[in-house]
Write an enzyme that holds these catalytic residues in place. Structure first.
Site, PDB file in Angstrom:
ATOM      1  N   LYS A 166     -28.631  21.452  16.850  1.00  0.00           N
ATOM      2  CA  LYS A 166     -28.092  20.118  17.152  1.00  0.00           C
ATOM      3  C   LYS A 166     -26.711  20.331  17.762  1.00  0.00           C
ATOM      4  CE  LYS A 166     -29.136  17.438  12.911  1.00  0.00           C
ATOM      5  NZ  LYS A 166     -28.739  16.305  12.106  1.00  0.00           N
TER       6      LYS A 166
ATOM      7  N   LYS B 276     -29.193  24.497  13.335  1.00  0.00           N
ATOM      8  CA  LYS B 276     -29.907  23.204  13.335  1.00  0.00           C
ATOM      9  C   LYS B 276     -30.293  22.772  14.742  1.00  0.00           C
ATOM     10  CE  LYS B 276     -28.179  20.230  10.038  1.00  0.00           C
ATOM     11  NZ  LYS B 276     -27.111  19.486   9.335  1.00  0.00           N
TER      12      LYS B 276
HETATM   13  N1  C2G Z   1     -29.809   9.364   6.326  1.00  0.00           N
HETATM   14  C1  C2G Z   1     -30.331   8.206   5.747  1.00  0.00           C
HETATM   15  N2  C2G Z   1     -30.811   7.219   6.548  1.00  0.00           N
HETATM   16  C2  C2G Z   1     -30.780   7.334   7.895  1.00  0.00           C
HETATM   17  C3  C2G Z   1     -30.232   8.497   8.483  1.00  0.00           C
HETATM   18  C4  C2G Z   1     -29.744   9.509   7.671  1.00  0.00           C
HETATM   19  O1  C2G Z   1     -30.370   8.079   4.510  1.00  0.00           O
HETATM   20  N3  C2G Z   1     -31.270   6.327   8.648  1.00  0.00           N
HETATM   21  C5  C2G Z   1     -29.319  10.422   5.434  1.00  0.00           C
HETATM   22  C6  C2G Z   1     -30.094  11.725   5.598  1.00  0.00           C
HETATM   23  O2  C2G Z   1     -31.314  11.665   4.855  1.00  0.00           O
HETATM   24  C7  C2G Z   1     -29.103  12.742   5.029  1.00  0.00           C
HETATM   25  C8  C2G Z   1     -27.736  12.126   5.410  1.00  0.00           C
HETATM   26  O3  C2G Z   1     -27.978  10.742   5.738  1.00  0.00           O
HETATM   27  O4  C2G Z   1     -29.213  12.801   3.604  1.00  0.00           O
HETATM   28  C9  C2G Z   1     -27.089  12.830   6.583  1.00  0.00           C
HETATM   29  O5  C2G Z   1     -27.984  12.772   7.684  1.00  0.00           O
HETATM   30  P1  C2G Z   1     -27.872  13.927   8.809  1.00  0.00           P
HETATM   31  O6  C2G Z   1     -26.476  14.021   9.266  1.00  0.00           O
HETATM   32  O7  C2G Z   1     -28.989  13.720   9.784  1.00  0.00           O
HETATM   33  O8  C2G Z   1     -28.176  15.218   7.916  1.00  0.00           O
HETATM   34  P2  C2G Z   1     -29.157  16.419   8.270  1.00  0.00           P
HETATM   35  O9  C2G Z   1     -29.011  16.810   9.680  1.00  0.00           O
HETATM   36  O10 C2G Z   1     -30.481  16.063   7.713  1.00  0.00           O
HETATM   37  O11 C2G Z   1     -28.467  17.618   7.441  1.00  0.00           O
HETATM   38  O12 C2G Z   1     -28.345  21.263   4.457  1.00  0.00           O
HETATM   39  C10 C2G Z   1     -28.780  19.935   4.656  1.00  0.00           C
HETATM   40  C11 C2G Z   1     -28.483  19.473   6.055  1.00  0.00           C
HETATM   41  O13 C2G Z   1     -27.132  19.693   6.397  1.00  0.00           O
HETATM   42  C12 C2G Z   1     -28.816  17.985   6.178  1.00  0.00           C
END
Ligand code: C2G
Length: 129
Positions: free
Chosen positions: A47, A45
């Site tokens: 990250k 990712k």
């Molecule tokens: N999220 C949200 N609102 C935000 C920020 C995040 O609803 N303002 C949701 C994202 O859409 C996601 C969850 O919180 O469903 C986790 O966000 P992240 O940790 O950024 O997840 P991500 O990096 O998108 O990883 O295999 C799938 C990945 O692991 C998803």
């Protein structure tokens, strides 16, 4: 017992994540969170999470909506996770809209609206000012 799963890094945990977890849990009775490992974050990712997997796992386990935290080690484990954990509903924020429709032959797939105005990127940017 309706079982729900969601995936993410959940680094610098914030109310957008909590809103997602609350609504994901409301889709059923039991919520599994597949938490991206440090290696997955870094290698797949691009990250680097501020908190380690263990720290992020402990925080998620403290949230009332979360019943089980498992590691997310690769992009391809979702089909097997849905089988292994008898999942009825797969939930993700709608920034992933459509990306996991391949799971629809195994379970319900629900994309929930993201919480506006909050993100880890925004937090980090504003902390630098
Ligand atoms: N999220 C949200 N609102 C935000 C920020 C995040 O609803 N303002 C949701 C994202 O859409 C996601 C969850 O919180 O469903 C986790 O966000 P992240 O940790 O950024 O997840 P991500 O990096 O998108 O990883 O295999 C799938 C990945 O692991 C998803």
């Amino acid at each position: 017992m309706k079982r729900v799963i969601t995936y993410g890094t959940f680094d610098l945990l914030h109310y957008g994540h909590i809103n997602l977890l609350r609504r994901a849990k409301a889709q059923g009775d039991y919520l599994v969170v597949a938490l991206s490992t440090d290696e997955f974050n870094w290698n797949q990712k691009q990250k680097k999470s501020y908190f380690s997997y263990e720290e992020r796992k402990a925080m998620l386990e403290a949230i009332r909506y979360v019943d089980l935290v498992i590691p997310e080690e690769n992009w391809d484990q979702k089909k097997t996770d849905v089988e292994k954990y008898n999942i009825d509903v797969f939930v993700m924020g709608d920034d992933w809209e459509g990306k996991f429709d391949f799971l629809k032959d195994q379970c319900e797939v629900v994309y929930l609206p993201r919480t506006p105005e909050i993100s880890t990127t925004k937090i980090k940017a504003e902390l630098h000012t």
